[in-house]
Design a protein around this motif. Structure first.
Motif, PDB file in Angstrom:
ATOM      1  N   THR A 176     -34.795  -8.539  26.577  1.00  0.00           N
ATOM      2  CA  THR A 176     -35.941  -8.173  25.577  1.00  0.00           C
ATOM      3  C   THR A 176     -36.652  -9.544  25.184  1.00  0.00           C
ATOM      4  OG1 THR A 176     -34.198  -9.164  23.809  1.00  0.00           O
ATOM      5  CG2 THR A 176     -34.257  -6.581  24.471  1.00  0.00           C
ATOM      6  N   GLN A 177     -36.143 -10.625  25.650  1.00  0.00           N
ATOM      7  CA  GLN A 177     -37.277 -11.768  25.437  1.00  0.00           C
ATOM      8  C   GLN A 177     -38.099 -11.956  26.774  1.00  0.00           C
ATOM      9  OE1 GLN A 177     -37.323 -13.476  22.359  1.00  0.00           O
ATOM     10  NE2 GLN A 177     -35.949 -11.578  22.043  1.00  0.00           N
ATOM     11  N   ALA A 312     -42.480 -11.753  19.125  1.00  0.00           N
ATOM     12  CA  ALA A 312     -42.447 -10.458  19.375  1.00  0.00           C
ATOM     13  C   ALA A 312     -42.439  -9.770  17.767  1.00  0.00           C
ATOM     14  CB  ALA A 312     -41.098 -10.110  20.037  1.00  0.00           C
ATOM     15  N   SER A 313     -41.803 -10.166  16.990  1.00  0.00           N
ATOM     16  CA  SER A 313     -41.808  -9.739  15.569  1.00  0.00           C
ATOM     17  C   SER A 313     -43.238  -9.936  14.944  1.00  0.00           C
ATOM     18  CB  SER A 313     -41.005 -10.634  14.771  1.00  0.00           C
ATOM     19  OG  SER A 313     -41.084 -12.058  14.525  1.00  0.00           O
ATOM     20  N   ARG A 316     -45.511  -7.403  16.818  1.00  0.00           N
ATOM     21  CA  ARG A 316     -45.119  -5.716  16.255  1.00  0.00           C
ATOM     22  C   ARG A 316     -46.184  -5.571  14.941  1.00  0.00           C
ATOM     23  NH1 ARG A 316     -39.738  -6.881  18.176  1.00  0.00           N
ATOM     24  NH2 ARG A 316     -39.240  -7.741  15.935  1.00  0.00           N
ATOM     25  N   LEU A 347     -46.359  -0.348  21.845  1.00  0.00           N
ATOM     26  CA  LEU A 347     -45.318  -1.328  22.262  1.00  0.00           C
ATOM     27  C   LEU A 347     -44.284  -1.110  23.121  1.00  0.00           C
ATOM     28  CD1 LEU A 347     -44.981  -2.681  18.365  1.00  0.00           C
ATOM     29  CD2 LEU A 347     -46.103  -3.853  20.325  1.00  0.00           C
ATOM     30  N   ASP A 351     -43.644  -2.340  27.297  1.00  0.00           N
ATOM     31  CA  ASP A 351     -42.201  -3.008  27.412  1.00  0.00           C
ATOM     32  C   ASP A 351     -41.216  -2.171  26.804  1.00  0.00           C
ATOM     33  OD1 ASP A 351     -40.005  -4.625  28.128  1.00  0.00           O
ATOM     34  OD2 ASP A 351     -40.473  -6.141  26.871  1.00  0.00           O
ATOM     35  N   GLN A 354     -37.925  -3.429  24.627  1.00  0.00           N
ATOM     36  CA  GLN A 354     -37.923  -3.899  23.386  1.00  0.00           C
ATOM     37  C   GLN A 354     -37.251  -2.813  22.233  1.00  0.00           C
ATOM     38  OE1 GLN A 354     -39.406  -6.523  21.750  1.00  0.00           O
ATOM     39  NE2 GLN A 354     -39.499  -7.421  24.090  1.00  0.00           N
ATOM     40  N   ASP A 357     -34.251  -4.352  21.200  1.00  0.00           N
ATOM     41  CA  ASP A 357     -34.459  -5.813  20.347  1.00  0.00           C
ATOM     42  C   ASP A 357     -33.909  -5.564  18.943  1.00  0.00           C
ATOM     43  OD1 ASP A 357     -34.999  -8.608  19.925  1.00  0.00           O
ATOM     44  OD2 ASP A 357     -36.701  -7.626  18.849  1.00  0.00           O
ATOM     45  N   PHE A 360     -37.135  -5.220  16.585  1.00  0.00           N
ATOM     46  CA  PHE A 360     -37.728  -4.137  16.820  1.00  0.00           C
ATOM     47  C   PHE A 360     -37.285  -3.115  15.827  1.00  0.00           C
ATOM     48  CE2 PHE A 360     -39.084  -0.136  18.672  1.00  0.00           C
ATOM     49  CZ  PHE A 360     -40.363  -0.260  18.961  1.00  0.00           C
TER      50      PHE A 360
END
Length: 792
Positions: A176-177, A312-313, A316, A347, A351, A354, A357, A360
């Motif tokens: 996820t990273q 990532a946060s 989003r 999103l 990917d 995600q 995650d 997410f």
């Protein structure tokens, strides 16, 4: 309002879930998606709109499955992932982010272009996270900027994975990273900048600005005696404004998690909302037209996303905000559910993994719950001053969305978040507004930076102190065992039923009762511990020991808690506690500390905080240090026993005899390993021997003492060390099964080949936690059955 993208997003998500659970080739799902689109178009042309919609949903689900499977396959087969753990490798690539500074280590993220291992050159593109120890030369990393080309000599690190009969988490986290490689360097001096990024490169300019802002906080909140060189208020401010959490200490992180306010530190939708609201208010005060204000907001939010370096946060939240603002520019009415669905589709199309995650799912669950439940809750709230009713409705609706997810992910019910949000959210809004003024002013020099830091410090300190306002009410924040998967689905269905129009009062009452009952199940987790018969589990905690003994009709016994002498990763919190929660354990009959080395003791700190412990057993003469004091504090109110040879304890149908150490006056000097408690556990005719980390000298004394050492199962002394596991001791124990507790790629290279040869000479079956993971032994008092977490 019609929300056509919502069912498509749900179908796409369902497809990703299917793809993650299946092994079929992605091409098969792509072909199925194409066939569904063809059939759907044909049905649409014939006016059969229902069939066309069903075909479109099926195609969307198949596409999600195909993209997920393709992403998983490409990640699993990436060449960087095949580099062997412990290997020395030379990495050449481009710095992907500004270096991140922590309390004892720093991190750089390198976009690898070439890797050289033992003369073999691999040309590949992948992301590596490289850990750099803090030394007097660490300051040289401050000059590095995103886009710089680096050459470094590193050691490949294995993923931090622990096989304890649960789902592996490290591999999913790395995926996820987007991390293909974990590595470390011994010194910053082994990192060479071979080429600087172009001076006018946008990435370099933004990276330089970020570094300058972090330096402003470093000057304004400097404290050479504090961890990381900054006051706690400075570490919190860095996290709030720039998403840099490296210099926050463990105590602060734990406090934020316990209160349910960690979301205020992890930059996400809340921060983007605060920034957007503040800037929009300023633009409105300046009488800027709404369309112009929306364009300015889009530009600022995109720039902010780059400033925090695409975490990532933030991505989003920025995507959702930009899609909403763009919709306002293009259309008169913007459906928020459609915007949310469009964000998820975009999103996940980029990917698909995600979806797994935690950030997410928490972000979208909270946003969806606010959209669905805010208005119904607000209408039922009394009129309160300062818009407290609206704030309460917002907090409650968000909690409805994230409650089962936070309980499942963090094993914590944090009801304190609801009242504390009334204080924390306005306070954080003020801190952020003032902070974004402070950062550019601090660039003018050290004087403005210190002055601004002194002005901001009381506000940040007030936020920190607010975290402890409800500490005396434990019912507002407590740990819970693992939720059965079906409870979350029942919970979601019951709350959605509340939104379904009910024409009769009994139906409304039934829906409300179902929602209340499912909530109680979530926050209480009223499921008993899963012990069925006698069971001993030797956990995989890396290089350390942690052993669980479960007995029918009695609370379980935990021997040691694992731990590491290096780094901040908490084995007790992240490995041992989840393994116990997975078995629905809430309390422990006894916790045993064999000896006070970190790989046995450090994990017990978290265990003592997370579980009710009836008794604590230890050997005499252990060292008194800060860690011992912390453990004493966590065990306050627990009955404590200092045990020596000859002591006998009975737990249910099991008898535990202490074979070592000898005497009450065990000296504090000497080898701590030789002070280990040696326990011989008997259940029926089945015997287990747990000798801690004793050396050959204590082994010889035990053999000479004439004490009964025979055992069916032996935990190899001192992780298979050469200075333990003597032939005489092994002959006296005569085990059928030997379990060696050792970490994969451990720096001590245990088990030692000589010790392993002696263990093999016994003819016993040998299982190692570094290769087979946790080992579980069941017994009916006569026979034993064995299983390991990993296949051979």
């Amino acid at each position: 309002m019609f929300h056509p993208l919502l069912p498509l997003a749900l179908a796409f998500i369902a497809g990703i879930l299917i793809g993650s659970a299946m092994k079929s080739p992605a091409a098969a799902f792509l072909a199925f998606a194409a066939a569904c689109l063809g059939l759907g178009w044909r049905a649409y042309r014939r006016g059969r709109h229902g069939r066309a919609a069903a075909a479109a949903l099926a195609a969307c689900a198949a596409l999600g499955a195909a993209l997920c499977m393709d992403a998983e396959t490409r990640f699993a087969s990436h060449p960087l992932r095949s580099l062997p753990a412990g290997a020395s490798v030379e990495l050449n690539g481009v710095l992907a982010r500004t270096p991140s500074f922590g309390l004892d280590t720093d991190r750089i993220f390198l976009r690898v272009e070439k890797a050289e291992l033992a003369g073999r050159v691999v040309r590949v593109t992948g992301l590596a996270r490289v850990t750099v120890p803090r030394t007097p030369f660490s300051s040289r990393l401050r000059s590095y900027r995103t886009g710089d080309r680096l050459l470094l000599a590193a050691t490949v690190l294995p993923p931090r994975e622990f096989a304890n009969f649960g789902r592996p988490f490290s591999e999913r986290y790395l995926r996820t990273q987007g991390l293909h490689l974990l590595a470390s360097v011994k010194s910053p001096l082994l990192i060479e900048r071979t080429e600087a990024a172009p001076r006018c490169s946008p990435a370099r300019l933004i990276s330089g600005l970020r570094r300058s802002f972090l330096d402003v906080v470093g000057v304004g909140f400097a404290d050479p005696k504090a961890p990381g060189g900054v006051r706690p208020e400075g570490a919190v401010l860095e996290a709030l404004l720039l998403g840099e959490r490296g210099r926050m200490d463990e105590t602060m992180t734990r406090s934020l998690q316990a209160t349910g306010l960690f979301h205020l530190i992890a930059i996400s939708g809340a921060h983007i909302g605060i920034i957007a609201a503040f800037l929009f208010a300023v633009l409105r005060a300046a009488r800027v037209r709404d369309r112009t204000a929306s364009l300015i907001l889009i530009g600022v939010l995109v720039f902010y996303g780059f400033l925090v370096e695409g975490r990532a946060s933030v991505v989003r939240a920025v995507v959702m905000a930009v899609l909403y603002l763009a919709g306002r520019l293009l259309w008169k009415d913007v459906g928020l559910l459609n915007t949310l669905a469009a964000s998820a589709l975009l999103l996940l199309a980029v990917d698909p993994v995600q979806l797994f995650d935690q950030g997410f799912t928490l972000t979208f669950a909270a946003t969806l719950a606010i959209l669905l439940f805010y208005q119904p809750i607000r209408k039922r709230m009394p009129r309160l001053p300062l818009k407290l009713g609206e704030s309460a409705a917002l907090s409650l609706s968000a909690q409805i969305g994230v409650l089962p997810l936070t309980v499942a992910a963090f094993h914590r019910v944090a009801l304190s978040a609801i009242p504390l949000n009334f204080i924390a959210v306005p306070l954080v809004s003020v801190i952020m507004a003032a902070g974004y003024v402070y950062l550019p002013l601090g660039l003018l020099g050290s004087g403005p930076a210190r002055l601004g830091g002194a002005a901001l410090r009381p506000l940040v300190s007030l936020f920190i102190r607010s975290l402890g306002l409800l500490d005396g009410i434990p019912i507002l924040s407590y740990r819970v065992p693992t939720l059965p998967g079906w409870t979350a689905w029942v919970y979601a269905a019951s709350y959605l039923a509340l939104l379904w129009p009910a024409r009769t009062r009994p139906r409304r009452l039934a829906a409300a009762a179902a929602a209340a009952l499912s909530t109680l199940f979530i926050i209480l987790v009223p499921f008993p511990a899963r012990a069925r018969g006698f069971r001993v589990t030797i956990f995989d905690v890396g290089q350390g020991d942690s052993i669980l003994v479960e007995l029918p009709g009695s609370p379980p016994l935990l021997i040691d808690g694992g731990g590491s002498a290096y780094g901040s990763f908490d084995i007790g919190e992240n490995v041992v506690s989840p393994a116990l929660w997975d078995r629905h354990i809430r309390r422990l009959g006894a916790v045993v500390l064999t000896h006070a080395h970190p790989d046995h003791r450090r994990g017990l700190l978290a265990v003592a905080r997370n579980f009710r412990v009836r008794e604590f057993w230890e050997a005499p003469g252990g060292p008194r240090d800060e860690e011992a004091d912390s453990l004493d504090k966590a065990l306050r109110g627990t009955a404590r026993w200092t045990l020596t040879a000859g002591a006998i304890r009975r737990i249910g149908a099991a008898t535990i005899e202490v074979l070592s150490p000898e005497g009450e006056a065990s000296p504090r000097g000497g080898d701590e390993n030789d002070r280990s408690l040696v326990l011989r556990l008997t259940y029926g005719r089945t015997v287990f021997l747990f000798p801690g980390d004793i050396g050959s000298g204590v082994e010889a004394r035990l053999v000479r003492s004439g004490r009964m050492l025979r055992a069916d199962v032996l935990k190899a002394p001192h992780h298979g060390s050469r200075t333990s596991n003597s032939r005489d001791f092994l002959a006296a124990a005569a085990p059928r099964l030997i379990v060696i507790t050792a970490g994969r790629g451990n720096p001590f290279r245990l088990p030692h080949p000589e010790a392993l040869a002696r263990l093999e000479e016994t003819g016993a079956r040998i299982l190692r936690t570094d290769s087979r993971g946790a080992v579980e032994i069941r017994s009916d008092g006569k026979n034993i059955s064995i299983r390991a977490a990993r296949d051979p």
